[in-house]
Motif scaffolding. Structure first.
Motif, short mmCIF file in Angstrom:
data_model
loop_
_atom_site.label_atom_id
_atom_site.label_comp_id
_atom_site.label_asym_id
_atom_site.label_seq_id
_atom_site.Cartn_x
_atom_site.Cartn_y
_atom_site.Cartn_z
N PHE A 7 89.71 96.84 108.48
CA PHE A 7 88.94 96.73 109.98
C PHE A 7 87.80 97.00 109.33
CE2 PHE A 7 86.95 98.19 114.15
CZ PHE A 7 87.36 97.18 114.92
N ARG A 35 91.86 99.49 112.58
CA ARG A 35 91.36 100.02 113.77
C ARG A 35 91.75 101.76 114.54
NH1 ARG A 35 90.81 96.06 119.29
NH2 ARG A 35 89.86 97.86 120.79
N PRO A 38 84.01 97.71 119.84
CA PRO A 38 85.23 98.40 118.65
C PRO A 38 84.06 98.79 117.32
CG PRO A 38 85.92 97.51 120.10
CD PRO A 38 84.71 97.39 120.64
N GLN A 39 82.90 97.45 117.11
CA GLN A 39 82.54 97.30 116.12
C GLN A 39 81.65 97.01 115.47
OE1 GLN A 39 85.38 93.11 115.88
NE2 GLN A 39 85.84 94.21 113.55
#
Length: 243
Positions: free
Chosen positions: A4, A30, A60-61
């Protein structure tokens, strides 16, 4: 889960000039990324000042923070936190920070990270639940039990036990969180609970069932012997994800 990636946008000040640096975090999953995000704001300097007190999550990123403490650039700050604070020791072999250069550096070629589809996993969020290895298979609630279906799907609300629904800021779910799973169409807003009669089938009960978020990775599996595929609880389960 595959590797991730997270972009971190960090700022710091030099003689009243704001400098913006970027960092790429390579993380082994993740789940580890979300656990790191929850842990970073607790890290303090020897003077008791929090390193990442302004850490925010755009997605999330994509994370952002600013600081006037510690090493000059965000990559060194993250490295310093990882390798000098015992509270982050669990991440030392799972996270690799790499500086991508400041906003003034036009010579560094940025890697384009693979985008992970799906929403952020937040407390009190509403999701479908699907099999990670067979993404055409979803949890489907038909009172009083939960089944696996490749033609129908139900929405479920995931709520942590520790955090109240009225809290202003949504919490990112991590594997150690205790959660409750609620099918939205359940009569009376009931929660899921392990079925009775010793068969461990997920079924609706007035008694709220408690799980860990990490049990989506091996705690639930397909089962049942009544002609339909039910979701049961037990070891050696399947891997499920929220979408």
């Amino acid at each position: 889960m595959t590797i991730f990636y997270v972009y971190v946008n960090g700022t710091y000040s030099v003689q009243s000039t704001v400098i913006i640096d970027r960092v790429l975090l390579t993380i082994d999953s993740r789940y580890v990324a979300d656990e790191l995000f929850r842990k970073l704001p607790t890290v303090e300097t020897r003077k008791g000042v929090k390193y990442f007190r302004t850490l925010t999550r755009k997605s999330p990123q994509f994370w952002s923070f600013d600081t006037t403490d510690g090493p000059a650039d965000p990559a060194k700050l993250i490295m310093d936190a990882l390798y000098t604070h015992e509270s982050l020791s669990e991440f030392r072999l799972n996270v690799m920070p790499k500086i991508l250069g400041s906003m003034y550096d036009r010579t560094v070629s940025w890697p384009i990270i693979p985008i992970v589809p799906g929403p952020d996993w937040l407390d009190n969020g509403v999701y479908f639940i699907r099999d990670k290895r067979r993404p055409d298979r979803y949890w489907n609630f038909v009172q009083p039990s939960v089944y696996v279906s490749d033609t129908k799907m139900s929405k479920f609300k995931i709520s942590t036990v520790e955090f109240a629904e009225e809290e202003e800021e949504s919490k990112v779910l991590i594997r150690s969180d205790l959660i409750r799973i609620r099918p939205l169409q359940a009569q009376g807003g009931c929660y899921l609970d392990v079925g009775q009669n010793g068969n461990n089938v997920l079924s609706v009960s007035l008694l709220a069932g408690e799980w860990t978020f990490g049990e989506f990775l091996g705690g639930f599996k397909e089962g049942g012997d009544n002609g339909a595929i039910e979701v049961t609880w037990g070891d050696d389960g399947d891997h499920w994800e929220l979408c």
